[in-house]
Structures are given as structure tokens and as C-alpha cells.
Design an enzyme around this catalytic site. Structure first.
Site, PDB file in Angstrom:
ATOM      1  N   HIS A  19       0.839  -1.204   0.000  1.00  7.38           N
ATOM      2  CA  HIS A  19       0.000   0.000   0.000  1.00  7.38           C
ATOM      3  C   HIS A  19       0.876   1.257   0.000  1.00  7.38           C
ATOM      4  O   HIS A  19       0.609   2.210  -0.730  1.00  7.38           O
ATOM      5  CB  HIS A  19      -0.883   0.049   1.261  1.00  7.38           C
ATOM      6  CG  HIS A  19      -1.943  -1.015   1.348  1.00  7.38           C
ATOM      7  ND1 HIS A  19      -2.058  -1.865   2.425  1.00  7.38           N
ATOM      8  CD2 HIS A  19      -2.960  -1.342   0.512  1.00  7.38           C
ATOM      9  CE1 HIS A  19      -3.099  -2.661   2.253  1.00  7.38           C
ATOM     10  NE2 HIS A  19      -3.658  -2.382   1.099  1.00  7.38           N
ATOM     11  N   LYS A  44     -15.223  -8.826   4.441  1.00  8.02           N
ATOM     12  CA  LYS A  44     -13.993  -9.078   5.183  1.00  8.02           C
ATOM     13  C   LYS A  44     -14.227  -9.090   6.679  1.00  8.02           C
ATOM     14  O   LYS A  44     -15.051  -8.353   7.194  1.00  8.02           O
ATOM     15  CB  LYS A  44     -12.958  -8.007   4.841  1.00  8.02           C
ATOM     16  CG  LYS A  44     -12.465  -8.118   3.409  1.00  8.02           C
ATOM     17  CD  LYS A  44     -11.293  -7.209   3.145  1.00  8.02           C
ATOM     18  CE  LYS A  44     -10.792  -7.425   1.726  1.00  8.02           C
ATOM     19  NZ  LYS A  44      -9.655  -6.572   1.395  1.00  8.02           N
ATOM     20  N   ARG A  95      -1.870  -5.958  -8.440  1.00  3.34           N
ATOM     21  CA  ARG A  95      -0.738  -6.825  -8.118  1.00  3.34           C
ATOM     22  C   ARG A  95      -0.502  -7.905  -9.151  1.00  3.34           C
ATOM     23  O   ARG A  95       0.584  -8.138  -9.603  1.00  3.34           O
ATOM     24  CB  ARG A  95      -0.957  -7.499  -6.759  1.00  3.34           C
ATOM     25  CG  ARG A  95      -0.746  -6.583  -5.607  1.00  3.34           C
ATOM     26  CD  ARG A  95      -1.336  -7.131  -4.357  1.00  3.34           C
ATOM     27  NE  ARG A  95      -2.793  -7.114  -4.430  1.00  3.34           N
ATOM     28  CZ  ARG A  95      -3.579  -7.377  -3.415  1.00  3.34           C
ATOM     29  NH1 ARG A  95      -3.068  -7.714  -2.257  1.00  3.34           N
ATOM     30  NH2 ARG A  95      -4.887  -7.324  -3.552  1.00  3.34           N
ATOM     31  N   SER A 133      -2.908  -7.660   2.983  1.00  3.55           N
ATOM     32  CA  SER A 133      -3.148  -7.518   4.421  1.00  3.55           C
ATOM     33  C   SER A 133      -3.496  -8.878   5.024  1.00  3.55           C
ATOM     34  O   SER A 133      -3.070  -9.202   6.138  1.00  3.55           O
ATOM     35  CB  SER A 133      -4.304  -6.548   4.674  1.00  3.55           C
ATOM     36  OG  SER A 133      -4.026  -5.296   4.137  1.00  3.55           O
TER      37      SER A 133
HETATM   38  P1  ADP Z   1      -9.910  -3.524  -0.611  1.00  9.17           P
HETATM   39  O1  ADP Z   1     -10.757  -4.195   0.399  1.00  9.17           O
HETATM   40  O2  ADP Z   1     -10.527  -2.281  -1.198  1.00  9.17           O
HETATM   41  O3  ADP Z   1      -9.330  -4.432  -1.670  1.00  9.17           O
HETATM   42  P2  ADP Z   1      -7.236  -3.417   0.455  1.00  9.17           P
HETATM   43  O4  ADP Z   1      -6.747  -2.671   1.642  1.00  9.17           O
HETATM   44  O5  ADP Z   1      -7.082  -4.880   0.446  1.00  9.17           O
HETATM   45  O6  ADP Z   1      -8.718  -2.950   0.280  1.00  9.17           O
HETATM   46  O7  ADP Z   1      -6.540  -2.845  -0.845  1.00  9.17           O
HETATM   47  C1  ADP Z   1      -6.679  -1.494  -1.226  1.00  9.17           C
HETATM   48  C2  ADP Z   1      -6.038  -1.308  -2.591  1.00  9.17           C
HETATM   49  O8  ADP Z   1      -4.639  -1.536  -2.470  1.00  9.17           O
HETATM   50  C3  ADP Z   1      -6.527  -2.275  -3.656  1.00  9.17           C
HETATM   51  O9  ADP Z   1      -6.526  -1.602  -4.896  1.00  9.17           O
HETATM   52  C4  ADP Z   1      -5.501  -3.367  -3.659  1.00  9.17           C
HETATM   53  O10 ADP Z   1      -5.420  -3.997  -4.923  1.00  9.17           O
HETATM   54  C5  ADP Z   1      -4.252  -2.545  -3.368  1.00  9.17           C
HETATM   55  N1  ADP Z   1      -3.207  -3.354  -2.755  1.00  9.17           N
HETATM   56  C6  ADP Z   1      -3.297  -4.201  -1.721  1.00  9.17           C
HETATM   57  N2  ADP Z   1      -2.105  -4.779  -1.461  1.00  9.17           N
HETATM   58  C7  ADP Z   1      -1.248  -4.271  -2.373  1.00  9.17           C
HETATM   59  C8  ADP Z   1       0.127  -4.509  -2.666  1.00  9.17           C
HETATM   60  N3  ADP Z   1       0.858  -5.375  -1.990  1.00  9.17           N
HETATM   61  N4  ADP Z   1       0.665  -3.819  -3.680  1.00  9.17           N
HETATM   62  C9  ADP Z   1      -0.080  -2.951  -4.390  1.00  9.17           C
HETATM   63  N5  ADP Z   1      -1.368  -2.712  -4.195  1.00  9.17           N
HETATM   64  C10 ADP Z   1      -1.954  -3.362  -3.197  1.00  9.17           C
END
Ligand code: ADP
Length: 174
Positions: A19, A44, A95, A133
Site C-alpha cells: 500500500h 472481510k 498486483r 493484508s
Molecule cells: P480492498 O478491500 O478495497 O481491496 P485493500 O486494503 O485490500 O482494500 O486494498 C486497497 C487497494 O490496495 C486495492 O486496490 C488493492 O489492490 C491494493 N493493494 C493491496 N495490497 C497491495 C500490494 N501489496 N501492492 C499494491 N497494491 C496493493
């Protein structure tokens, strides 16, 4: 000249170095970046409360010293929140192929709700392309080392959560 305000929406439970990578890239491109944390996500099982997630990301962003980045929470439709703050761009992280279908669906749905809003998908540094996460929580609560995957502030909050030892292992999964 018109300033472009982008939002980076997500659950961030907790924020990872993946992130953070996207936050840095997006803050380089847009005039302002608002990290918009979803208060609830019906799909989630959330570990950190919305207040905790806001506090953690604020701590992380403070350390990065990115003056054009702010952090807020929101509930309801992202598009409605964007109208409220005058944002026109949605930043999402991409990703792997596995993210693609869902992200495409969301982007089309948001365009359908407001054709003036653009979704910009950004790829993280390849080392973070496998990181999520939920994997961080899985590793951490099974005794693994997540130091290289999360900012220091997050590690501190994860350790505290483990100490508090809330309601059993099931709660730590997405
Ligand atoms: P959501 O529930 O909206 O998917 P997340 O917190 O899991 O929330 O992810 C928020 C955004 O960050 C999403 O666009 C996800 O694809 C991106 N994201 C999550 N992990 C990574 C990572 N390791 N690298 C790049 N982008 C990521």
C-alpha cells in the site's frame, strides 16, 4: 490550473508496504491524494477498528513526510464521498492477474455511476506484488516474521493486538 484530487480507497487492515508503495507513487502524480479507508467491508473480517486503521495510516504517512497526502474514513458509496471532497480520480493497486477481474469490474461500475471519474491502476514494486493484508495477518498470528512486509508502526500495533488477544484466531483472517 485545476488541481487533481485522487482518492486511494481500501480496507487497509492493516496497511502494508505494498500500500505504501502505491501511496508514494500516487502522491508523485496527483496534486492531492486522499487515503479513504472504508469503515465497513461486508466481505472481510476486520482486525483493526476504523479508528485504529485511521491512526495507523496517519502515523505511517507522517513518517513518509508527504505533504499532499491526507487520511480519512468514509462509509457508503465511494463516488458520493468523492463528490463531497471534489476528487476525480480513483487510485487502485494492481498486483497480479488475480486482481484484474475485480478491479476492472469496480472501475466499470464506478464509471457507470459517474462517467467523469477515472480509475488509475498502479503496479507496486515487484517484491510487494504478492503481498496482502490478509497474508500479513495470517503469517503474524501464526508466529511468523512480518517485519519486511509492513511499516514499523504497523508492527507495533500488531504486537499490541496480539497482547490484547482479542476473541481467538478466526478474527484475524479476512
Ligand atoms: P480492498 O478491500 O478495497 O481491496 P485493500 O486494503 O485490500 O482494500 O486494498 C486497497 C487497494 O490496495 C486495492 O486496490 C488493492 O489492490 C491494493 N493493494 C493491496 N495490497 C497491495 C500490494 N501489496 N501492492 C499494491 N497494491 C496493493
Amino acid at each position: 490550473m485545476k488541481k487533481i484530487i485522487a482518492v486511494y480507497p481500501g480496507t487497509f487492515d492493516p496497511v502494508t508496504k505494498g500500500h505504501v508503495d502505491i501511496i508514494k507513487r500516487a502522491s508523485n502524480i496527483f496534486d492531492r491524494l486522499n487515503i479513504a479507508i472504508t469503515e465497513t467491508n461486508i466481505n472481510k473480517n476486520i482486525l483493526f477498528s476504523i479508528e485504529e486503521r485511521v491512526r495507523i495510516i496517519r502515523e505511517v504517512v507522517d513518517e513518509l513526510q508527504l505533504s499532499n497526502v491526507s487520511v480519512n474514513s468514509f462509509s457508503g458509496l465511494l463516488i458520493d464521498y468523492m463528490h463531497k471532497i471534489g476528487a476525480t480520480v480513483i487510485v487502485r493497486g494492481l498486483r497480479a492477474v488475480s486482481d484484474f477481474e475485480y478491479e476492472l469490474q469496480m472501475a466499470y461500475m464506478n464509471r457507470n455511476l459517474d462517467p467523469n471519474i477515472e480509475t488509475v491502476s498502479m503496479m507496486p514494486y515487484i517484491e510487494y506484488s504478492f503481498l496482502s493484508s490478509s497474508i500479513v495477518k495470517e503469517i503474524f498470528f501464526n508466529g511468523g516474521d512480518v517485519t519486511e512486509f509492513v511499516p514499523d508502526a504497523v508492527l507495533k500495533y500488531l504486537l499490541k493486538k496480539r497482547e490484547d488477544n482479542v476473541a481467538g484466531k478466526e478474527n484475524f483472517k479476512d
